[in-house]
Write an enzyme that holds these catalytic residues in place. Structure first.
Site, mmCIF file in Angstrom:
data_model
loop_
_atom_site.group_PDB
_atom_site.id
_atom_site.type_symbol
_atom_site.label_atom_id
_atom_site.label_comp_id
_atom_site.label_asym_id
_atom_site.label_seq_id
_atom_site.Cartn_x
_atom_site.Cartn_y
_atom_site.Cartn_z
ATOM 1 N N ARG A 126 42.524 49.098 37.510
ATOM 2 C CA ARG A 126 41.759 48.437 36.462
ATOM 3 C C ARG A 126 42.589 48.410 35.185
ATOM 4 N NH1 ARG A 126 38.368 52.185 39.064
ATOM 5 N NH2 ARG A 126 36.577 51.263 40.149
ATOM 6 N N LYS A 179 36.962 55.664 37.075
ATOM 7 C CA LYS A 179 35.585 55.772 36.604
ATOM 8 C C LYS A 179 35.018 57.144 36.955
ATOM 9 C CE LYS A 179 34.171 50.900 36.673
ATOM 10 N NZ LYS A 179 33.199 49.926 37.231
ATOM 11 N N HIS A 198 41.319 41.667 35.894
ATOM 12 C CA HIS A 198 40.467 41.984 37.036
ATOM 13 C C HIS A 198 40.724 41.004 38.175
ATOM 14 C CE1 HIS A 198 37.470 44.884 38.159
ATOM 15 N NE2 HIS A 198 36.711 43.956 38.699
ATOM 16 N N ARG A 218 43.477 42.345 40.116
ATOM 17 C CA ARG A 218 42.965 43.434 40.966
ATOM 18 C C ARG A 218 42.310 42.853 42.216
ATOM 19 N NH1 ARG A 218 40.765 48.788 40.960
ATOM 20 N NH2 ARG A 218 38.548 48.916 41.461
ATOM 21 N N HIS A 267 37.100 52.705 44.554
ATOM 22 C CA HIS A 267 35.689 52.366 44.681
ATOM 23 C C HIS A 267 34.907 53.577 45.176
ATOM 24 C CE1 HIS A 267 36.559 47.787 45.241
ATOM 25 N NE2 HIS A 267 36.416 48.116 43.976
ATOM 26 N N TYR A 273 35.583 42.051 49.559
ATOM 27 C CA TYR A 273 36.861 41.364 49.744
ATOM 28 C C TYR A 273 37.033 40.827 51.151
ATOM 29 C CZ TYR A 273 37.762 43.452 45.248
ATOM 30 O OH TYR A 273 37.664 43.808 43.935
#
Length: 306
Positions: A153, A177, A248, A251, A274, A283
């Protein structure tokens, strides 16, 4: 601090402190949740509800129905429902609600738009044809190579320190995150671009304000995500025929190309950081849609009949 006029608003403030201190949510999530709950407080006050114990499913459904009537998107409705359910669970656990009305709320399904991605040829042209001159040119190439080559990110990229780069193993230590740390592999082009930046570009921009930051702005401070986004858009605009994408989007492109190359979902999930495999599964739909598009364009019977 804003004035608190009733116990329900005070409960929202306490909930915000709980999220910040005990749940360690991101500042963005905290702002979004508190904004949603303050809106709920305003609606509840209009219908005479000022105590946490007075919140029931009819009030919550009426508030969400009003959001729908105001034209809020499905994504916004889903987030507001999640905020309310987290809040009512918190109130119930603290004994401020006898029952948890949030359990009776359905969650609106969010529309999952397929993210825009570069083709592999577009990605190669973007990175191979970039005009790299001076320290800023070296930095910009390293930024784009890292975003596409690792799938990190933009906030993660800007948070990197020099010590997070392992040139021998060609890996990056990334803080993602929720404070989750992961190790991300780098391809040779990305590793080479970053090493060139560190060796020949960074020393020419660094000053007493630089600290350990890996990527720097022109004034020597840590590169800001907003600046990184501008860099990506500007560099893509320099290459004719390559669709404009945000960091993004790079990414998304990295993830899609990994899957197209045969990587398994679990590995891609780990690389991207993730928390849920369901997010990574998006994806697979991107790849499937692109395959269908190729089939329609290339197969003699792939075109739809008029």
């Amino acid at each position: 601090m804003a004035a608190v006029s009733n116990p329900l608003e005070e409960a929202v403030l306490e909930f915000g402190r709980h999220l910040r201190a005990e749940r360690d949510v991101s500042p963005h999530t905290l702002r979004a949740y508190l904004g949603d709950l303050n809106d709920l407080c305003g609606f509840a006050g209009d219908v005479g509800v000022t105590e946490p114990a007075e919140l029931d499913v009819s009030v919550l459904r009426a508030w969400l129905a009003r959001q729908h009537a105001l034209g809020r998107s499905r994504a916004t409705l889903a987030r507001r429902t999640a905020a309310v359910r987290t809040f009512t669970r918190y109130l119930h656990r603290r004994g401020l609600l006898e029952n948890d009305p949030g359990l009776l709320l359905g969650t609106p399904k969010r529309a999952r738009d397929l993210p825009g991605v570069l083709t592999q040829d577009h990605a190669a042209r973007l990175l191979d044809e970039m005009d790299v001159q001076g320290p800023v040119g070296l930095r910009d190439l390293a930024v784009l190579e890292t975003l596409y080559g690792t799938g990190v990110r933009v906030s993660e990229l800007c948070g990197l320190d020099i010590d997070d780069l392992d040139t021998e193993r060609r890996t990056l230590r990334v803080l993602g995150k929720g404070g989750r740390e992961r190790t991300v592999p780098m391809g040779e082009p990305a590793a080479r671009a970053v090493q060139d930046w560190v060796r020949a570009g960074r020393p020419r921009l660094a000053n007493e304000n630089s600290g350990p930051a890996l990527f720097l702005g022109t004034r020597g401070r840590r590169l800001h995500p907003t600046t990184a986004r501008r860099v990506v858009h500007a560099r893509i605009a320099e290459v004719g025929g390559v669709p404009d994408l945000s960091p993004h989007g790079l990414r998304h492109s990295a993830a899609t190309h990994l899957l197209e190359g045969g990587a398994d979902l679990r590995s891609v999930q780990e690389i991207l950081g993730h928390a849920s495999l369901q997010t990574t599964q998006l994806y697979t739909h991107v790849s499937a849609e692109r395959l269908k598009q190729v089939h329609r364009q290339a197969h003699p019977r792939g075109q739809k009949e008029p």
